[in-house]
Scaffold this active site. Structure first.
Site, PDB file in Angstrom:
ATOM      1  N   ASP A 262       0.833  -1.194   0.000  1.00  0.00           N
ATOM      2  CA  ASP A 262       0.000   0.000   0.000  1.00  0.00           C
ATOM      3  C   ASP A 262       0.873   1.252   0.000  1.00  0.00           C
ATOM      4  OD1 ASP A 262      -2.362   1.263  -0.058  1.00  0.00           O
ATOM      5  OD2 ASP A 262      -3.087   0.536   1.881  1.00  0.00           O
TER       6      ASP A 262
ATOM      7  N   ASN B  48      -9.500  -2.938  -7.722  1.00  0.00           N
ATOM      8  CA  ASN B  48      -8.598  -2.000  -8.384  1.00  0.00           C
ATOM      9  C   ASN B  48      -8.992  -1.709  -9.827  1.00  0.00           C
ATOM     10  OD1 ASN B  48      -5.706  -3.256  -6.615  1.00  0.00           O
ATOM     11  ND2 ASN B  48      -6.967  -1.473  -6.196  1.00  0.00           N
TER      12      ASN B  48
END
Lengths: 472, 241
Positions: B12, B60
């Site tokens: 991340d 995503n």
């Protein structure tokens, strides 16, 4: 039978460095065995025994497997294995005696015939090495001969039937070839029926048509290869055909087998691997599976290592981009002066101050270092058109992003974080291109950087950028 | 000292890393490559047998298509670039997920090739969660279970897990989620049931071997304290069930 020539039973008579044991495990030894079988068959006693008793014509693959197993057992370091196999062979051959078609008696245990079997094996092995381009030296040949004599002693109890020394052996061998061998039925059967009618090996039993088609070519080829490798004296006497190209084909085959043995993974050229290919047994490890796995991995690696196919489009446009934009000096390759010229052009057009100009040059210098590191394959300080075209898809690097960053800063004269229409015109001397206009009221930094980077790496054509760097 | 058997990383912070530098988000993804290679090497040398990386989630796909395109291209480039090294290091590479037709065909080919090339390696198994969703995997397992017509009373945790993709994957012992975010984000939901989580503040593109070792250290200290008070065994899923 005399036991005097047999060494003590608890010793590995062939020695740990046995040449014969090594060769027997190589698949190419099959060439020597095929040749030796033909020379054996030409011996009256053996030819008769073969024709009367052997099943090699109907079950050649089984026979091949048995012969391989048998010779490996005879060469086993454990004397008990060797003796058991020798006893088995003797029992087997004891039943093979009788009278041939011409009324001549034959006996498979005849010591002279057995000596000839071992002699043909030895001579064929020597010939195999000779034809493979790695002829045995005198010492190796003597050792190999001694090992064959040991082999004969194992089966026959004595090695007396083979001459003691090599020179005597060659005289014996030539004498048999010239005076004893004959063109009998067995020779004809092997050459013209066995090779032409070999039943499918187990692996191809389910595909008879494929096997028949392959055999129509492979059969005559195998016969031609075997004939071409035979001693000239024998071929002449037996009147075997000497086809044009057969010798070249034969030499190529032997050489190819030798090269395969040397350069392929050892496990692939071992006899059990090849036998396993022909006859995959359901119980053991299937070598076809191993081949498929390895081939699959090799193909995967090859595909991963070849340049990516869909980058072709990028490569072509990058090539054009190179000529039109990057190669400012027009010498066909990219050097620092080309990049400096670009920086100079931008600095001039935007009328940059010293500090800003310095930043721009620094950014170009960083990009140049990256280009050199990434694309200058031969390290000659220049990136050629080919090097750039090949590597364009790997761009952008951070150097390019820094140039875009600086360019944005120096273009965005009112520091509002956007390049508006006026600023854009100052940079490109053109109005917003409709397609590149983004939100319509200007470029944000991210938009600008992305556009610039994708243009400079040759991925997106833009008339505005081209004119920025080509005019003037 | 027991090194965790299975470590997973939720990578991340690429976008924030780029934003901090006024760079396009894709520059963050590009910079992530170095971190990935560093962590793979660190995990391998530390003796971690299973390493999982959360590269791309089913969610995503909602990102801007230009970013997704570049991300796909970066992944492909990284795979082609590092495949020989990964293979030479004895790393078996697997991809978890990979069902969406939007994944470009050449990338699918390269991923398949990488898995084929490295499938017999045993030193470490690298599972890349790509187009992965933890819930989707569980739903898939349920479907597979129903198709196999297993009677309801015979369904156990173990028999259910056997229907998950890559069923030989052991439970995750340690999850590292960088950039300080503290969410699961639908990552390997079944396998992280008993995992320890650490949340280093560092953004993924800056994450290096030293950070990885720090995380291992945190895990080991936690485990030791836990063991002193409650139970002396290792903190695997088995131990807690």
């Amino acid at each position: 039978m005399s036991q005097t020539t047999t060494p003590p039973a608890d010793v590995d008579v062939f020695g740990p460095g046995s040449l014969l044991r090594r060769l027997v495990n190589e698949a190419r030894w099959g060439l020597a065995v095929a040749r030796a079988t033909l020379l054996e068959a030409a011996h009256p006693q053996i030819g008769a025994a073969l024709m009367e008793n052997s099943t090699f014509l109907t079950h050649p693959w089984r026979r091949l497997r048995n012969t391989t197993m048998s010779s490996r057992r005879l060469l086993d370091p454990d004397p008990r294995v060797r003796d058991r196999e020798a006893a088995r062979l003797n029992r087997l051959h004891a039943h093979m005696s009788g009278v041939d078609a011409q009324g001549r008696p034959y006996d498979a245990t005849d010591p002279e015939a057995r000596a000839w079997v071992v002699a043909t094996l030895f001579e064929s092995t020597v010939t195999m090495c000779r034809l493979s381009g790695d002829a045995l030296d005198a010492e190796a040949m003597r050792r190999l001969y001694d090992e064959h004599r040991t082999l004969l002693a194992l089966i026959d109890g004595s090695s007396d039937r083979l001459p003691e020394t090599l020179p005597q052996f060659w005289a014996y061998y030539d004498d048999v070839v010239e005076h004893r061998l004959e063109n009998n039925e067995a020779v004809g059967v092997i050459l013209y029926r066995l090779f032409a009618n070999v039943p499918a090996p187990p692996v191809l039993r389910a595909h008879p048509a494929l096997w028949t088609a392959g055999r129509a070519v492979a059969g005559p080829v195998a016969a031609a290869i075997t004939i071409a490798s035979l001693p000239e004296a024998f071929s002449r006497r037996v009147a075997l055909p000497d086809l044009p190209g057969a010798r070249t084909l034969m030499q190529t085959t032997y050489l190819g087998a030798a090269l395969a043995t040397r350069y392929l993974p050892e496990s692939w050229t071992r006899v059990e691997f090849v036998m396993g290919l022909l006859d995959p047994s359901p119980g053991g490890a299937d070598p076809w599976e191993a081949v498929r796995r390895r081939a699959g991995k090799a193909a995967a690696l090859a595909r991963l290592l070849t340049p990516a196919g869909d980058d072709d489009q990028v490569t072509r446009s990058a090539d054009r981009f190179f000529a039109e934009v990057l190669d400012q000096t027009g010498d066909g390759c990219l050097r620092w002066p080309d990049l400096a010229a670009m920086a100079r052009e931008i600095a001039t057009r935007l009328d940059l101050g010293e500090q800003e100009e310095d930043r721009l040059f620094q950014a170009y210098a960083t990009w140049w270092r990256e280009l050199q590191a990434a694309l200058d394959g031969d390290g000659d300080g220049r990136v050629t058109r080919a090097e750039y075209a090949a590597g364009a898809a790997r761009l952008p690097g951070t150097g390019l992003i820094r140039i875009a960053d600086v360019l944005f800063d120096v273009t965005d004269t009112d520091d509002d974080g956007k390049i508006d229409a006026t600023e854009y015109r100052d940079l490109f001397r053109t109005t917003f291109h409709r397609d590149l206009a983004g939100s319509g009221d200007g470029y944000t930094r991210a938009d600008f950087v992305r556009q610039f980077v994708s243009f400079m790496s040759g991925q997106q054509h833009s008339a505005a950028y081209t004119s920025l760097l080509t005019s003037g | 000292m027991v090194v965790p058997r299975h470590v997973a990383c939720v990578m991340d912070g690429n976008g924030r890393w780029a934003a901090q530098r006024s760079l396009p988000r894709t520059a963050g993804h590009e910079a992530a490559e170095a971190a990935v290679m560093d962590v793979i090497e660190a995990a391998r040398s530390a003796g971690v047998a299973w390493l999982s990386l959360y590269a791309f989630s089913t969610e995503n796909w909602r990102r801007p298509s230009a970013e997704v395109d570049i991300l796909m291209r970066l992944v492909r480039r990284a795979i082609r670039k590092h495949a020989p090294v990964l293979h030479a290091r004895g790393i078996r590479c697997r991809f978890l997920g990979m069902t969406d037709p939007r994944i470009p065909a050449p990338l699918v080919q390269d991923i398949t090739d990488l898995m084929t090339l490295t499938r017999d390696n045993r030193r470490m198994t690298l599972t890349v969660a790509f187009d992965h969703g933890g819930r989707r995997d569980i739903v898939e397992a349920a479907r597979s279970l129903i198709r196999s017509a297993t009677p309801a009373e015979q369904v156990t945790e173990a028999s259910f897990a056997a229907h998950l993709p890559c069923p030989d994957t052991p439970d995750v012992d340690l999850v590292i989620r960088t950039s300080g975010e503290q969410r699961i984000s639908n990552f390997m939901l079944w396998q992280v049931a008993y995992a320890e989580w650490v949340f280093p503040e560092v953004l993924w593109p800056d994450f290096r071997a030293t950070h990885f070792w720090e995380c291992l250290d945190t895990y080991l200290r936690r485990q030791r304290r836990f063991g002193d008070v409650r139970r002396p065994t290792t903190m695997t899923g088995e131990g807690l069930r």
